[in-house]
Motif scaffolding. Structure first.
Motif, mmCIF file in Angstrom:
data_model
loop_
_atom_site.group_PDB
_atom_site.id
_atom_site.type_symbol
_atom_site.label_atom_id
_atom_site.label_comp_id
_atom_site.label_asym_id
_atom_site.label_seq_id
_atom_site.Cartn_x
_atom_site.Cartn_y
_atom_site.Cartn_z
ATOM 1 N N TYR A 286 -130.008 7.582 -67.383
ATOM 2 C CA TYR A 286 -129.078 7.431 -66.624
ATOM 3 C C TYR A 286 -129.294 7.796 -65.332
ATOM 4 O O TYR A 286 -129.983 8.993 -64.949
ATOM 5 C CB TYR A 286 -128.204 8.504 -67.282
ATOM 6 N N THR A 287 -129.015 6.728 -64.307
ATOM 7 C CA THR A 287 -129.212 6.751 -62.943
ATOM 8 C C THR A 287 -127.784 6.971 -62.271
ATOM 9 O O THR A 287 -126.946 6.134 -62.495
ATOM 10 C CB THR A 287 -129.962 5.770 -62.554
ATOM 11 N N GLN A 288 -127.669 7.853 -61.255
ATOM 12 C CA GLN A 288 -126.402 7.932 -60.654
ATOM 13 C C GLN A 288 -126.662 7.829 -59.168
ATOM 14 O O GLN A 288 -127.735 8.554 -58.749
ATOM 15 C CB GLN A 288 -126.026 9.203 -60.748
ATOM 16 N N VAL A 289 -125.923 7.059 -58.468
ATOM 17 C CA VAL A 289 -126.199 6.714 -56.983
ATOM 18 C C VAL A 289 -124.552 6.945 -56.310
ATOM 19 O O VAL A 289 -123.659 6.805 -56.740
ATOM 20 C CB VAL A 289 -126.516 5.340 -56.816
ATOM 21 N N ARG A 290 -124.885 7.485 -55.159
ATOM 22 C CA ARG A 290 -123.755 8.095 -54.345
ATOM 23 C C ARG A 290 -124.108 7.408 -52.971
ATOM 24 O O ARG A 290 -125.299 7.795 -52.173
ATOM 25 C CB ARG A 290 -123.491 9.413 -54.577
ATOM 26 N N VAL A 291 -123.114 6.692 -52.340
ATOM 27 C CA VAL A 291 -123.541 6.319 -50.939
ATOM 28 C C VAL A 291 -122.151 6.608 -50.108
ATOM 29 O O VAL A 291 -121.008 6.392 -50.626
ATOM 30 C CB VAL A 291 -123.474 4.326 -51.194
ATOM 31 N N GLY A 292 -122.628 7.230 -49.116
ATOM 32 C CA GLY A 292 -121.676 7.694 -47.915
ATOM 33 C C GLY A 292 -121.334 6.587 -46.982
ATOM 34 O O GLY A 292 -121.621 5.221 -47.238
ATOM 35 N N ALA A 293 -120.437 6.931 -46.062
ATOM 36 C CA ALA A 293 -119.913 6.110 -44.925
ATOM 37 C C ALA A 293 -120.844 5.357 -44.160
ATOM 38 O O ALA A 293 -121.938 6.129 -43.554
ATOM 39 C CB ALA A 293 -118.896 6.795 -44.180
ATOM 40 N N HIS A 294 -120.916 4.086 -43.956
ATOM 41 C CA HIS A 294 -122.044 3.664 -43.120
ATOM 42 C C HIS A 294 -123.243 3.570 -43.636
ATOM 43 O O HIS A 294 -124.167 3.642 -42.699
ATOM 44 C CB HIS A 294 -121.574 3.696 -41.783
ATOM 45 N N SER A 295 -123.594 3.788 -44.804
ATOM 46 C CA SER A 295 -124.664 3.949 -45.242
ATOM 47 C C SER A 295 -125.159 2.920 -46.364
ATOM 48 O O SER A 295 -124.522 2.015 -46.572
ATOM 49 C CB SER A 295 -124.892 5.065 -46.421
#
Length: 548
Positions: A286-295
């Motif tokens: 299980y892989t979880q990815v979080r991407v922020g603003a302008h990233s």
């Protein structure tokens, strides 16, 4: 239930316990007749015992040397990686890992209990709509609408355990819950803009790729593993993350590396064919990815585990018997990827390559575009041969306006194998001015192989530009004729077409592992695996999908 108290045979006790635990919380579990599992080999899965992986023995110097030599020979250990986490049978190998803990980059292995607070919150998220509250950014100006209520009250999907939601689910909720229950450690990649401008710290945008390598000893005892990976990229940062699942062949404890022939993750796997069968292996990642603003996140997932399939199973009964007796035939790989582009202008790109030799594999990916200006690009490749059953499912979810997505899928199906692909794009009522495209192409190499290709669009908004399509074919006779008219024989012409077909997707994989067709690297190993699934010699059969 314990084995002594359970009325079920041992092979069904773990699925039964999983079902009881999930149904307590109304989490849908895998069932043969469920839409999410319609094309998967559920009967074969539930008839196989996947006992918990035993605690590994300490890694002796000889075994460590053999592991390093195997990984270097196959190009898995590269100097281009800015950080690296190497696991053997779900246990970190610190001697081969390069951890980082500095402003701008944290790359380390952590127990669940010691996760930082912002990552512990990520860890508790379950995919497929089981967790209803989306991980909105604290600074968002958008309404924090739950997943089940988007486009409501007339067009929302409703609670995750409702029939309307179940019809479009991937069936990953119970697998992620099982992962959370048995996860031993978490591979963490935590990237943010450098906290200081000191010259000793490179800004996050200049960092090289981060590699997370999951190795399995092909001569080991087998069993079930539940690896977890969390990738968190803060506002204004970027990251390249490469995940790999590979086999290695290590000497048994007390045996020197010179007593074990062969080297390299890809080369070692076929040599296990004549060894005694071990317990079946289950990889439930299980892989979880979080991407922020302008990233920006560029994510590559490559499965090369499970050895090599038998060639010519479509017409050779002896080859079929060898395939069914292969050590990795009863092994299963599940990988769930859940990505949230939670910041304005964030970007997520994924390249997923399923070229492994396990008997059953299933890769599911979901991407949620939650803020305006977000984008996603997903490229997938499935190579299947022998008597494998493989499945890839994707769900690209447009929630915010002005987002774009692109998906390209390639399926190469040979032998007597079967592949299913279902790609879903949902555009909520709030996601006006969305641009999305999806194209899936499948090649059937003979009339014994099968493929189900199901692209789908669900559009609630009325100001969008969306396209989707699918093709299922054999090799083009026109292109073959062109190449043969230039002096190439039919077999070489056919192989050139097939190499070109898989190269379209492989070029989107991170260049640090790609290599060349002649040297070490992913391209070469894909070519070697391709030779195991293509028909030998001149084609004798024109299937019903042969182009005219």
């Amino acid at each position: 239930p314990s084995s002594s108290a359970s009325p079920l045979p041992p092979a069904q006790q773990v699925p039964y316990a999983l079902a009881k635990g999930c149904e307590t919380y109304n989490i849908p579990v895998l069932r043969k007749r469920a839409e999410a599992w319609r094309h998967f080999d559920v009967e074969g899965l539930l008839s196989t015992t996947y006992s918990p992986a035993p605690a590994p023995a300490p890694l002796s110097p000889d075994r460590l040397s053999a592991l390093e030599a195997s990984l270097r020979a196959s190009g898995v250990l590269t100097e281009e990686a800015s950080a690296r986490l190497v696991y053997l049978d779900d246990v970190l190998v610190p001697e081969l890992s390069v951890t980082r803990s500095e402003p701008g980059l944290g790359c380390y292995s952590s127990s669940v209990e010691r996760l930082p607070a912002h990552l512990a919150e990520v860890f508790g998220y379950l995919p497929d709509g089981v967790t209803d509250d989306l991980p909105y950014s604290p600074s968002t100006s958008r309404a924090r609408t739950p997943l089940s209520a988007l486009s409501g009250p007339s067009h929302n999907v409703g609670p995750y355990n409702s029939q309307s939601a179940a019809n479009n689910q991937q069936g990953t909720g119970s697998l992620a819950a099982l992962n959370g229950l048995h996860c031993a450690s978490v591979a963490v990649v935590d990237v943010s803009p450098a906290a200081s401008s000191s010259s000793s710290s490179a800004p996050a945008s200049d960092l090289g790729p981060v590699h997370v390598v999951r190795c399995y000893d092909s001569a080991g005892p087998g069993g079930a593993s539940h690896p977890r990976t969390i990738v968190n990229v803060g506002d204004g940062a970027s990251a390249r993350v490469v995940q790999r699942v590979v086999d290695v062949r290590l000497p048994p404890p007390g045996v020197g590396p010179d007593d074990v022939g062969g080297s390299g993750a890809a080369a070692a796997a076929p040599s296990t064919r004549d060894r005694p069968r071990r317990s079946p292996s289950l990889h439930n990642g299980y892989t979880q990815v979080r991407v922020g603003a302008h990233s920006s996140v560029r994510h590559s997932f490559v499965d090369e585990s499970g050895g090599a399939v038998e060639a010519d199973v479509e017409g050779d009964a002896d080859a079929r018997r060898r395939e069914e007796a292969r050590r990795d035939y009863d092994d299963t790989l599940f990988e769930t990827v859940s990505a949230h582009v939670a910041g304005e202008g964030g970007s997520y790109g994924a390249a997923v390559v399923d070229a492994g030799g396990r008997g059953r594999t299933r890769v599911c990916l979901e991407v949620h575009l939650m803020e305006e200006g977000g984008s996603a690009a997903v490229d997938g490749l499935v190579m299947s041969g022998g008597m494998q059953r493989k499945e890839m499912r994707t769900n690209i979810h447009h929630i915010a306006p002005g987002c774009t997505s692109r998906q390209g899928q390639r399926n190469l199906v040979g032998g007597r194998s079967a592949v299913a692909f279902k790609g879903r794009i949902r555009v909520e009522q709030s996601a006006q001015q969305t641009t999305s495209e999806q194209l899936a192409r499948s090649l059937l190499l003979n009339e014994k192989s099968r493929v189900w290709c199901i692209p789908s669009l669900e559009i609630i908004a009325d100001d969008v530009s969306c396209t989707h399509g699918a093709t299922v074919s054999d090799l083009s006779e026109e292109e073959l004729f062109y190449l043969r008219s230039r002096g190439l024989d039919r077999e070489t012409s056919r192989n050139m077409q097939l190499y070109g077909f898989i190269d379209e997707v492989s070029r989107s994989v991170d260049p640090s592992i790609l290599g060349t067709a002649d040297g070490e690297g992913l391209r070469k190993r894909l070519g070697e695996r391709l030779m195991r699934i293509i028909p030998r010699g001149e084609r004798q059969v024109k299937g019903e999908f042969q182009s005219s």
